[in-house]
Design an enzyme around this catalytic site. Structure first.
Site, PDB file in Angstrom:
ATOM      1  N   TYR A 227      -0.929   0.375  10.930  1.00  0.00           N
ATOM      2  CA  TYR A 227      -1.153  -0.351   9.750  1.00  0.00           C
ATOM      3  C   TYR A 227      -0.113  -0.258   8.697  1.00  0.00           C
ATOM      4  CZ  TYR A 227      -3.421  -0.929   5.086  1.00  0.00           C
ATOM      5  OH  TYR A 227      -3.663  -1.334   3.743  1.00  0.00           O
TER       6      TYR A 227
ATOM      7  N   LYS B 191       2.256  -3.266   7.166  1.00  0.00           N
ATOM      8  CA  LYS B 191       2.472  -3.411   5.544  1.00  0.00           C
ATOM      9  C   LYS B 191       4.017  -3.208   5.233  1.00  0.00           C
ATOM     10  CE  LYS B 191      -1.808  -4.103   3.835  1.00  0.00           C
ATOM     11  NZ  LYS B 191      -2.007  -5.325   3.100  1.00  0.00           N
TER      12      LYS B 191
ATOM     13  N   GLU C 274       0.211   3.574   1.897  1.00  0.00           N
ATOM     14  CA  GLU C 274       0.475   3.934   3.317  1.00  0.00           C
ATOM     15  C   GLU C 274       1.834   3.637   3.610  1.00  0.00           C
ATOM     16  OE1 GLU C 274      -1.493   5.416   5.990  1.00  0.00           O
ATOM     17  OE2 GLU C 274      -2.455   6.122   4.491  1.00  0.00           O
TER      18      GLU C 274
ATOM     19  N   THR D  93       0.746  -1.319  -0.074  1.00  0.00           N
ATOM     20  CA  THR D  93       0.140  -0.086   0.065  1.00  0.00           C
ATOM     21  C   THR D  93       0.988   1.168   0.022  1.00  0.00           C
ATOM     22  OG1 THR D  93      -1.375   1.400   1.465  1.00  0.00           O
ATOM     23  CG2 THR D  93      -0.241  -0.443   2.429  1.00  0.00           C
TER      24      THR D  93
HETATM   25  P1  NAP Z   1     -11.231  -4.927   2.798  1.00  0.00           P
HETATM   26  O1  NAP Z   1     -12.314  -4.666   2.053  1.00  0.00           O
HETATM   27  O2  NAP Z   1     -10.917  -4.419   4.297  1.00  0.00           O
HETATM   28  O3  NAP Z   1     -10.901  -6.545   2.720  1.00  0.00           O
HETATM   29  C1  NAP Z   1      -9.920  -7.057   3.600  1.00  0.00           C
HETATM   30  C2  NAP Z   1     -10.277  -8.644   3.753  1.00  0.00           C
HETATM   31  O4  NAP Z   1      -9.324  -9.366   4.680  1.00  0.00           O
HETATM   32  C3  NAP Z   1     -11.715  -9.067   4.302  1.00  0.00           C
HETATM   33  O5  NAP Z   1     -11.964 -10.204   3.516  1.00  0.00           O
HETATM   34  C4  NAP Z   1     -11.391  -9.459   5.461  1.00  0.00           C
HETATM   35  O6  NAP Z   1     -12.569 -10.495   6.042  1.00  0.00           O
HETATM   36  C5  NAP Z   1     -10.155 -10.149   5.475  1.00  0.00           C
HETATM   37  N1  NAP Z   1      -9.589 -10.311   6.785  1.00  0.00           N
HETATM   38  C6  NAP Z   1      -9.363  -9.368   7.837  1.00  0.00           C
HETATM   39  N2  NAP Z   1      -8.677  -9.791   8.790  1.00  0.00           N
HETATM   40  C7  NAP Z   1      -8.733 -11.317   8.437  1.00  0.00           C
HETATM   41  C8  NAP Z   1      -8.071 -12.435   9.183  1.00  0.00           C
HETATM   42  N3  NAP Z   1      -7.442 -12.282  10.313  1.00  0.00           N
HETATM   43  N4  NAP Z   1      -8.072 -13.654   8.455  1.00  0.00           N
HETATM   44  C9  NAP Z   1      -8.399 -13.572   7.239  1.00  0.00           C
HETATM   45  N5  NAP Z   1      -9.010 -12.642   6.621  1.00  0.00           N
HETATM   46  C10 NAP Z   1      -9.045 -11.498   7.245  1.00  0.00           C
HETATM   47  O7  NAP Z   1      -9.758  -4.427   2.141  1.00  0.00           O
HETATM   48  P2  NAP Z   1      -9.409  -4.059   0.617  1.00  0.00           P
HETATM   49  O8  NAP Z   1      -9.806  -2.549   0.088  1.00  0.00           O
HETATM   50  O9  NAP Z   1     -10.315  -5.250  -0.427  1.00  0.00           O
HETATM   51  O10 NAP Z   1      -7.856  -4.142   0.136  1.00  0.00           O
HETATM   52  C11 NAP Z   1      -7.502  -5.544   0.047  1.00  0.00           C
HETATM   53  C12 NAP Z   1      -6.133  -5.588   0.670  1.00  0.00           C
HETATM   54  O11 NAP Z   1      -5.155  -4.471  -0.215  1.00  0.00           O
HETATM   55  C13 NAP Z   1      -5.872  -5.297   1.743  1.00  0.00           C
HETATM   56  O12 NAP Z   1      -4.778  -6.163   2.425  1.00  0.00           O
HETATM   57  C14 NAP Z   1      -5.553  -3.692   2.169  1.00  0.00           C
HETATM   58  O13 NAP Z   1      -4.772  -3.417   3.230  1.00  0.00           O
HETATM   59  C15 NAP Z   1      -4.585  -3.786   0.872  1.00  0.00           C
HETATM   60  N6  NAP Z   1      -4.768  -2.168   0.036  1.00  0.00           N
HETATM   61  C16 NAP Z   1      -6.010  -1.772  -0.165  1.00  0.00           C
HETATM   62  C17 NAP Z   1      -5.866  -0.442  -0.590  1.00  0.00           C
HETATM   63  C18 NAP Z   1      -7.512   0.165  -0.993  1.00  0.00           C
HETATM   64  O14 NAP Z   1      -7.355   1.522  -1.176  1.00  0.00           O
HETATM   65  N7  NAP Z   1      -8.327  -0.366  -1.049  1.00  0.00           N
HETATM   66  C19 NAP Z   1      -4.933   0.007  -1.303  1.00  0.00           C
HETATM   67  C20 NAP Z   1      -3.760  -0.492  -0.903  1.00  0.00           C
HETATM   68  C21 NAP Z   1      -3.509  -1.909   0.041  1.00  0.00           C
HETATM   69  P3  NAP Z   1     -13.968 -10.017   6.639  1.00  0.00           P
HETATM   70  O15 NAP Z   1     -14.697  -9.628   5.135  1.00  0.00           O
HETATM   71  O16 NAP Z   1     -14.328 -10.954   7.404  1.00  0.00           O
HETATM   72  O17 NAP Z   1     -13.770  -8.314   7.252  1.00  0.00           O
HETATM   73  O1  G4F Z   2     -10.679   6.353   3.273  1.00  0.00           O
HETATM   74  P1  G4F Z   2      -9.528   6.500   4.239  1.00  0.00           P
HETATM   75  O2  G4F Z   2      -9.947   5.895   5.569  1.00  0.00           O
HETATM   76  O3  G4F Z   2      -8.419   5.527   3.524  1.00  0.00           O
HETATM   77  P2  G4F Z   2      -6.762   5.610   3.987  1.00  0.00           P
HETATM   78  O4  G4F Z   2      -6.672   5.802   5.058  1.00  0.00           O
HETATM   79  O5  G4F Z   2      -6.055   6.393   2.809  1.00  0.00           O
HETATM   80  O6  G4F Z   2      -6.624   4.346   3.688  1.00  0.00           O
HETATM   81  C1  G4F Z   2      -6.934   3.335   2.519  1.00  0.00           C
HETATM   82  O7  G4F Z   2      -5.926   3.654   1.476  1.00  0.00           O
HETATM   83  C2  G4F Z   2      -4.781   2.928   1.911  1.00  0.00           C
HETATM   84  C3  G4F Z   2      -3.930   3.044   0.623  1.00  0.00           C
HETATM   85  O8  G4F Z   2      -3.174   4.346   0.614  1.00  0.00           O
HETATM   86  C4  G4F Z   2      -4.871   1.561   2.010  1.00  0.00           C
HETATM   87  F1  G4F Z   2      -3.811   0.958   2.163  1.00  0.00           F
HETATM   88  C5  G4F Z   2      -5.905   1.368   3.182  1.00  0.00           C
HETATM   89  O9  G4F Z   2      -6.031  -0.106   3.569  1.00  0.00           O
HETATM   90  C6  G4F Z   2      -7.082   1.931   3.177  1.00  0.00           C
HETATM   91  O10 G4F Z   2      -7.894   1.180   2.220  1.00  0.00           O
HETATM   92  O11 G4F Z   2      -9.073   8.134   4.502  1.00  0.00           O
HETATM   93  C7  G4F Z   2      -8.712   8.642   3.511  1.00  0.00           C
HETATM   94  C8  G4F Z   2      -8.408  10.235   3.859  1.00  0.00           C
HETATM   95  C9  G4F Z   2      -7.490  10.146   5.240  1.00  0.00           C
HETATM   96  O12 G4F Z   2      -6.406  11.340   5.134  1.00  0.00           O
HETATM   97  C10 G4F Z   2      -8.467  10.539   6.308  1.00  0.00           C
HETATM   98  O13 G4F Z   2      -7.882  11.316   7.428  1.00  0.00           O
HETATM   99  O14 G4F Z   2      -9.826  10.611   4.260  1.00  0.00           O
HETATM  100  C11 G4F Z   2      -9.545  11.368   5.664  1.00  0.00           C
HETATM  101  N1  G4F Z   2     -10.779  11.505   6.258  1.00  0.00           N
HETATM  102  C12 G4F Z   2     -11.440  12.703   6.383  1.00  0.00           C
HETATM  103  N2  G4F Z   2     -12.528  12.417   7.042  1.00  0.00           N
HETATM  104  C13 G4F Z   2     -11.377  10.487   6.688  1.00  0.00           C
HETATM  105  C14 G4F Z   2     -12.673  10.962   7.174  1.00  0.00           C
HETATM  106  N3  G4F Z   2     -11.412   9.169   6.563  1.00  0.00           N
HETATM  107  C15 G4F Z   2     -12.453   8.247   7.129  1.00  0.00           C
HETATM  108  N4  G4F Z   2     -12.235   6.999   6.975  1.00  0.00           N
HETATM  109  N5  G4F Z   2     -13.518   8.978   7.635  1.00  0.00           N
HETATM  110  C16 G4F Z   2     -13.707  10.203   7.624  1.00  0.00           C
HETATM  111  O15 G4F Z   2     -14.827  10.625   8.181  1.00  0.00           O
END
Ligand code: NAP
Ligand code: G4F
Length: 346
Positions: A155, A159, A134, A132
């Site tokens: 987090y 990672k 992050e 990520t």
């Molecule tokens: P997500 O919607 O939060 O999905 C996370 C998945 O992990 C869910 O299926 C969850 O199961 C499972 N999980 C959590 N804890 C677990 C455990 N202890 N054992 C087995 N499974 C577990 O995340 P996503 O947005 O699809 O992201 C997928 C991956 O990419 C994650 O690793 C995230 O950190 C990474 N990532 C995401 C983004 C983004 O912007 N979306 C960007 C960069 C990296 P449940 O459904 O039961 O909760």
């Molecule tokens: O949507 P967010 O919670 O995503 P964040 O923290 O960027 O993390 C996501 O992206 C990462 C990749 O860069 C992944 F690795 C991670 O697993 C996840 O998918 O917040 C985005 C931004 C932050 O700066 C936060 O401070 O939005 C700002 N924000 C402002 N108000 C808020 C809010 N975030 C959340 N969740 N809720 C609010 O009310």
């Protein structure tokens, strides 16, 4: 012979898009789901078939905190490709559950890699790690594969461990293991507490019912947001390379959270007016207060500015995103309004 993929995190946003993508490519797809008190498979229910009938899609109970389940599932499935998408993925929540986040997100990755090694599957099984942006945290944008990691949350730190243990098992044991370093990606399947989905859900409700208020934290943090549908294609492409490598995946465009609110309002044809500054900044629609700032949504330590430079992936993987932020917002809005209307008729 059909290729076999195993997805940890199948019930999450990316897991559901990747499963559908791989099934279209004629893979047999196995996924790992956690036991939960209520059913947590809503994102993949549309592709789930009765396992007693002929199917290419299977679910297994397991958990990344349980090495035995990880080892046993990999031993049984013997996949060609493992995608590790499982994580405690919420940045803000990782400050509340830092040890658990490290156990799942960091050590969970080690558990999968070590199972591949222990089962002697190095020659058969490729591994993808969901890294990520992050991990870059406070490092100056634009960020690419050469940028230093400077994580700003438990987090992000977990990672970074997962990233380096993937590199180490690649170098030490010759496992085909790659890190995708993905910038934020969203979709109608995004978890409700991430900011884009939270904004879309609230504004669509306000639009359709005239009621409700949205509370946000730091609306000036900047993100590089893409669509999950585009990003799972990049994961698969990394796994088809001759040699394993690490790639940044991003759109190369940056917007603030406030910009995203304005884009959603524009798509909904809602004319809003912003007034005030700092914690007193507010937005009004038809003279009614609809958005306020709430201190509780500010991060303990924030990542202020993420902007990806994905030239390496564009050149070597021939990957580029199809969506922009407007088409992403539109997709999220259409599905949200549909869900609201369906609920009304139930
Ligand atoms: P997500 O919607 O939060 O999905 C996370 C998945 O992990 C869910 O299926 C969850 O199961 C499972 N999980 C959590 N804890 C677990 C455990 N202890 N054992 C087995 N499974 C577990 O995340 P996503 O947005 O699809 O992201 C997928 C991956 O990419 C994650 O690793 C995230 O950190 C990474 N990532 C995401 C983004 C983004 O912007 N979306 C960007 C960069 C990296 P449940 O459904 O039961 O909760
Ligand atoms: O949507 P967010 O919670 O995503 P964040 O923290 O960027 O993390 C996501 O992206 C990462 C990749 O860069 C992944 F690795 C991670 O697993 C996840 O998918 O917040 C985005 C931004 C932050 O700066 C936060 O401070 O939005 C700002 N924000 C402002 N108000 C808020 C809010 N975030 C959340 N969740 N809720 C609010 O009310």
């Amino acid at each position: 012979m059909k290729k076999i993929a195993l997805i940890f995190g199948i019930t999450g946003q990316d897991g559901s898009y990747l499963a559908k993508y791989l099934l279209k490519k004629n893979y047999v797809v196995h996924g790992v789901k956690r036991r939960s008190s209520s059913i947590n498979t809503s994102r993949v229910d549309d592709i789930y078939l009765d396992p007693h009938k002929k199917t290419n899609f299977y679910l297994h109970y397991g958990d990344l905190t349980d090495s035995l389940s990880v080892l046993n599932i990999i031993k049984k499935v013997k996949p060609n490709e493992i995608y590790n998408l499982a994580a405690q993925s919420h940045v803000s929540v990782s400050f509340n559950v830092p040890e658990y986040t490290a156990n799942v997100t960091a050590i969970g990755t080690l558990r999968i890699l070590d199972a591949i090694f222990t089962l002697n599957l190095q020659k058969k099984t490729k591994f993808y790690q969901a890294g990520t942006s992050e991990m870059f945290g406070a490092s100056k944008p634009p960020q690419n594969e050469k940028t230093n990691f400077y994580p700003r949350s438990p987090y992000g730190v977990a990672k970074v461990y997962a990233h380096w243990i993937t590199v180490n098992y690649r170098e030490a044991y010759n496992i085909f293991a790659c890190n995708g370093i993905l910038f934020n990606h969203e979709s109608p399947m995004r978890g409700e507490t991430f900011v884009t989905r939270k904004i879309v859900m609230a504004l669509c409700r306000i639009y359709t019912s005239g009621k409700g208020r949205l509370y946000l934290g730091n609306i000036y943090s900047k993100r590089d947001w893409g669509h999950a549908e585009d990003y799972v294609v990049a994961m698969w492409k990394m796994m088809q390379q001759k040699k394993p490598n690490d790639y940044v995946i991003s759109t190369g465009k940056q917007y603030t959270v406030k910009n995203f609110v304005n884009i959603v309002c524009k798509e909904l044809k809602m004319k809003i007016v912003w007034k005030g500054r700092g914690l007193n900044e507010k937005a009004y629609y038809k003279n009614k207060l609809i958005i306020s700032i709430d201190k509780k949504y500010f991060r303990t330590t924030e990542v202020n500015s993420l902007l990806g430079d994905s030239r390496k992936a564009r050149k070597e993987l021939k990957w580029r995103p199809k969506h922009n932020l407007r088409s992403l917002a539109k997709d999220m809005i259409i599905k949200e309004i549909k869900a609201i209307n369906e609920n009304k008729t139930r």
